[in-house]
Motif scaffolding. Structure first.
Motif, PDB file in Angstrom:
ATOM      1  N   ARG A  22       0.799  -1.222   0.000  1.00 28.07           N
ATOM      2  CA  ARG A  22       0.000   0.000   0.000  1.00 28.07           C
ATOM      3  C   ARG A  22       0.832   1.273   0.000  1.00 28.07           C
ATOM      4  N   ASN A  23       2.113   1.169   0.293  1.00 33.69           N
ATOM      5  CA  ASN A  23       2.957   2.361   0.285  1.00 33.69           C
ATOM      6  C   ASN A  23       4.353   1.996  -0.205  1.00 33.69           C
ATOM      7  N   ALA A  24       4.416   1.233  -1.289  1.00 25.54           N
ATOM      8  CA  ALA A  24       5.688   0.695  -1.773  1.00 25.54           C
ATOM      9  C   ALA A  24       6.629   1.800  -2.229  1.00 25.54           C
ATOM     10  N   ARG A  25       6.110   2.817  -2.906  1.00 25.14           N
ATOM     11  CA  ARG A  25       6.983   3.852  -3.465  1.00 25.14           C
ATOM     12  C   ARG A  25       7.725   4.600  -2.359  1.00 25.14           C
ATOM     13  N   VAL A  26       7.011   5.010  -1.309  1.00 29.37           N
ATOM     14  CA  VAL A  26       7.634   5.766  -0.225  1.00 29.37           C
ATOM     15  C   VAL A  26       8.613   4.894   0.559  1.00 29.37           C
ATOM     16  N   LEU A  27       8.202   3.671   0.874  1.00 24.52           N
ATOM     17  CA  LEU A  27       9.060   2.796   1.669  1.00 24.52           C
ATOM     18  C   LEU A  27      10.305   2.380   0.895  1.00 24.52           C
ATOM     19  N   LEU A  28      10.170   2.129  -0.406  1.00 25.29           N
ATOM     20  CA  LEU A  28      11.342   1.785  -1.198  1.00 25.29           C
ATOM     21  C   LEU A  28      12.299   2.961  -1.319  1.00 25.29           C
ATOM     22  N   LEU A  29      11.765   4.181  -1.360  1.00 19.78           N
ATOM     23  CA  LEU A  29      12.635   5.347  -1.398  1.00 19.78           C
ATOM     24  C   LEU A  29      13.466   5.438  -0.120  1.00 19.78           C
ATOM     25  N   TRP A  30      12.824   5.238   1.015  1.00 16.53           N
ATOM     26  CA  TRP A  30      13.570   5.203   2.275  1.00 16.53           C
ATOM     27  C   TRP A  30      14.600   4.079   2.261  1.00 16.53           C
ATOM     28  N   SER A  31      14.221   2.915   1.771  1.00 13.66           N
ATOM     29  CA  SER A  31      15.128   1.771   1.763  1.00 13.66           C
ATOM     30  C   SER A  31      16.323   2.012   0.854  1.00 13.66           C
ATOM     31  N   VAL A  32      16.085   2.626  -0.292  1.00 15.52           N
ATOM     32  CA  VAL A  32      17.193   2.902  -1.214  1.00 15.52           C
ATOM     33  C   VAL A  32      18.160   3.904  -0.586  1.00 15.52           C
ATOM     34  N   LEU A  33      17.642   4.935   0.065  1.00 16.30           N
ATOM     35  CA  LEU A  33      18.511   5.951   0.646  1.00 16.30           C
ATOM     36  C   LEU A  33      19.312   5.422   1.832  1.00 16.30           C
ATOM     37  N   SER A  35      19.489   1.843   3.009  1.00 17.32           N
ATOM     38  CA  SER A  35      20.086   0.524   2.836  1.00 17.32           C
ATOM     39  C   SER A  35      20.790   0.375   1.501  1.00 17.32           C
ATOM     40  N   GLY A  36      20.174   0.864   0.424  1.00 18.33           N
ATOM     41  CA  GLY A  36      20.731   0.653  -0.902  1.00 18.33           C
ATOM     42  C   GLY A  36      22.026   1.401  -1.137  1.00 18.33           C
ATOM     43  N   VAL A  37      22.057   2.682  -0.770  1.00 19.35           N
ATOM     44  CA  VAL A  37      23.264   3.484  -1.008  1.00 19.35           C
ATOM     45  C   VAL A  37      24.435   2.943  -0.197  1.00 19.35           C
ATOM     46  N   LEU A  38      24.193   2.644   1.083  1.00 25.66           N
ATOM     47  CA  LEU A  38      25.262   2.100   1.902  1.00 25.66           C
ATOM     48  C   LEU A  38      25.706   0.732   1.392  1.00 25.66           C
ATOM     49  N   GLY A  39      24.754  -0.073   0.921  1.00 23.49           N
ATOM     50  CA  GLY A  39      25.116  -1.375   0.375  1.00 23.49           C
ATOM     51  C   GLY A  39      25.960  -1.270  -0.878  1.00 23.49           C
ATOM     52  N   LEU A  40      25.601  -0.340  -1.771  1.00 23.33           N
ATOM     53  CA  LEU A  40      26.377  -0.158  -2.994  1.00 23.33           C
ATOM     54  C   LEU A  40      27.779   0.365  -2.680  1.00 23.33           C
ATOM     55  N   LEU A  41      27.875   1.359  -1.796  1.00 22.77           N
ATOM     56  CA  LEU A  41      29.189   1.868  -1.417  1.00 22.77           C
ATOM     57  C   LEU A  41      30.029   0.787  -0.754  1.00 22.77           C
ATOM     58  N   SER A  42      29.387  -0.026   0.087  1.00 22.91           N
ATOM     59  CA  SER A  42      30.111  -1.106   0.742  1.00 22.91           C
ATOM     60  C   SER A  42      30.658  -2.099  -0.279  1.00 22.91           C
ATOM     61  N   THR A  43      29.848  -2.429  -1.298  1.00 28.22           N
ATOM     62  CA  THR A  43      30.303  -3.374  -2.309  1.00 28.22           C
ATOM     63  C   THR A  43      31.453  -2.812  -3.134  1.00 28.22           C
ATOM     64  N   LEU A  44      31.317  -1.567  -3.570  1.00 32.79           N
ATOM     65  CA  LEU A  44      32.364  -0.966  -4.401  1.00 32.79           C
ATOM     66  C   LEU A  44      33.659  -0.788  -3.612  1.00 32.79           C
ATOM     67  N   VAL A  45      33.556  -0.243  -2.389  1.00 35.60           N
ATOM     68  CA  VAL A  45      34.758  -0.046  -1.578  1.00 35.60           C
ATOM     69  C   VAL A  45      35.401  -1.379  -1.240  1.00 35.60           C
ATOM     70  N   SER A  46      34.587  -2.389  -0.958  1.00 35.87           N
ATOM     71  CA  SER A  46      35.132  -3.705  -0.643  1.00 35.87           C
ATOM     72  C   SER A  46      35.852  -4.303  -1.849  1.00 35.87           C
ATOM     73  N   THR A  47      35.288  -4.115  -3.045  1.00 35.08           N
ATOM     74  CA  THR A  47      35.923  -4.675  -4.248  1.00 35.08           C
ATOM     75  C   THR A  47      37.271  -4.023  -4.511  1.00 35.08           C
ATOM     76  N   PHE A  48      37.302  -2.685  -4.524  1.00 30.17           N
ATOM     77  CA  PHE A  48      38.568  -1.993  -4.762  1.00 30.17           C
ATOM     78  C   PHE A  48      39.533  -2.183  -3.594  1.00 30.17           C
ATOM     79  N   GLY A  49      38.989  -2.287  -2.370  1.00 26.65           N
ATOM     80  CA  GLY A  49      39.856  -2.504  -1.225  1.00 26.65           C
ATOM     81  C   GLY A  49      40.511  -3.867  -1.240  1.00 26.65           C
ATOM     82  N   GLN A  50      39.777  -4.890  -1.679  1.00 23.41           N
ATOM     83  CA  GLN A  50      40.371  -6.217  -1.774  1.00 23.41           C
ATOM     84  C   GLN A  50      41.516  -6.239  -2.782  1.00 23.41           C
ATOM     85  N   GLN A  51      41.354  -5.495  -3.876  1.00 23.33           N
ATOM     86  CA  GLN A  51      42.435  -5.412  -4.845  1.00 23.33           C
ATOM     87  C   GLN A  51      43.650  -4.703  -4.255  1.00 23.33           C
ATOM     88  N   ALA A  52      43.408  -3.593  -3.540  1.00 21.83           N
ATOM     89  CA  ALA A  52      44.517  -2.896  -2.893  1.00 21.83           C
ATOM     90  C   ALA A  52      45.174  -3.761  -1.829  1.00 21.83           C
TER      91      ALA A  52
END
Length: 375
Positions: A22-33, A35-52
């Motif tokens: 019933r409120n998917a758009r609003v809740l997904l926006l909160w989740s992306v901001l 959970s999603g952003v932190l998850g993406l940054l964590s994945t990218l930093v972890s990938t480049f960090g493992q190489q370093a």
């Protein structure tokens, strides 16, 4: 949204999916901001960090000098990548529980909240949630230091006694198992802290004490439901992300079909596209499951308050008369008969504050009885 009675597993799951639908758009926006952003940054930093990290370790093994310093820095980087980044992503998902709990409370009262509306509802309650995040960080640091000290002392004692390798393995297994049990127990006892802050507006330590009280006598039920939900959502996320991951691999093959990535120049363009697309697809599924998990925790909190504080009566009174103005406000526990002995239909002994139901008198012999049985 939910029946005004103690909730079963089916009520909790159906309520969580209803809140999301019933409120998917609003809740997904909160989740992306959160959970999603932190998850993406964590994945990218972890990938480049493992190489370093791999590059630094290879430099230390070359024997060009400064190997101890390089190894110490590499160990620090490894700890940050394997513990620090996932912990930050965990905190982001923990903060997500607050807006989901606020929206769930509004849905139970028959209202619909917008993104700005949820932000306004959390006014004065955002900093306690952040404070609880810092409390968890501090507790994690303390537990980590204690574990390291215990590990070092125990291994030193085993080494001084010339113990065999089997004792070392057994010691590591028992310590990891004990640490897992303690963290799980604490996680369940304080699982309702953020929903309590969002719904009741309690400060940090009062909300933690309320969560501790609500889970008293319901630890195994809460643990079982949360474990079942996490397994269900984990399997669903794996099934949903499998074809998406295969598609990401195919897209990466288009950009780098021969896999020609120079190790000295870092990650190639095709590999980078593969990592970003795969991460976005996995995070999209994770955002949905994070919202559902937060809604489940909120409904479990409401269920415990129904069982211990007669929250269902205050909600019903608010819907009928508008009083109390905030049915989720803190209230004192109420002694209620244990479920399922409660007689919800035609009960003989009403709850505190409930009106006595009208007695039902069967018709006497010879008395007129309408055909519809309304006498």
């Amino acid at each position: 949204m939910i029946p005004l009675r103690p909730l079963g597993l089916g009520d909790v799951l159906s309520g969580a999916f209803t809140v999301f639908r019933r409120n998917a758009r609003v809740l997904l926006l909160w989740s992306v901001l959160l959970s999603g952003v932190l998850g993406l940054l964590s994945t990218l930093v972890s990938t480049f960090g493992q190489q370093a990290l791999q590059s630094r370790m290879m430099t230390a093994f070359d024997g060009n000098g400064g190997g101890d310093t390089i190894v110490a820095g590499s160990v620090t980087l490894w700890i940050l990548l394997t513990i620090g980044l996932p912990f930050l992503a965990y905190l982001g998902r923990g903060f997500l529980v607050a807006p989901v709990a606020a929206d769930t409370g509004q849905r139970v009262l028959g209202r619909r909240a917008t993104f700005r509306g949820l932000w306004a509802l959390l006014a004065g309650r955002r900093w306690p949630v952040v404070g609880w995040m810092f409390v968890q960080i501090g507790a994690g640091l303390v537990v980590g230091i204690v574990v390291v000290v215990v590990f070092v002392a125990f291994f030193a004692a085993l080494g001084a006694g010339d113990a065999s390798a089997g004792w070392f393995v057994l010691a590591v297994f028992l310590m990891v198992l004990g640490l897992g049990v303690v963290l799980t127990w604490l996680g369940i006892r304080f699982a309702f802290t953020v929903p309590t802050i969002a719904l009741e507006g309690r400060p940090v330590f009062a909300a933690a004490a309320q969560s501790w009280r609500l889970t008293r006598g319901a630890f195994w039920r809460t643990f079982g439901i949360l474990l079942l939900v996490q397994v269900m959502f984990g399997v669903a996320a794996s099934i949903a992300s499998a074809p998406l991951t295969i598609g990401a691999v195919l897209v990466g093959g288009v950009f780098d079909p021969l896999g020609q990535t120079d190790a000295s120049s870092g990650i190639g363009g095709g590999a980078l596209v593969l990592i970003v697309i795969g991460s976005l697809l996995a995070i999209a599924v994770q955002c949905i499951t994070d919202v559902l998990s937060a809604a489940v925790v909120t409904f479990l909190t409401i269920d415990r308050r129904i069982r211990t504080e007669a929250l269902d009566q205050r909600i019903a009174s608010h819907l009928d008369t508008g009083q109390p103005a905030d049915p989720f406000a803190p209230s004192a526990p109420v002694a209620r008969p244990p479920w399922p002995q409660q007689q919800w239909a035609g009960q003989q002994q009403p709850w505190p504050g409930q009106q006595q139901p009208w007695p039902h008198h069967p018709p006497q012999q010879g008395q007129y009885r309408p055909p519809d049985g309304t006498a």
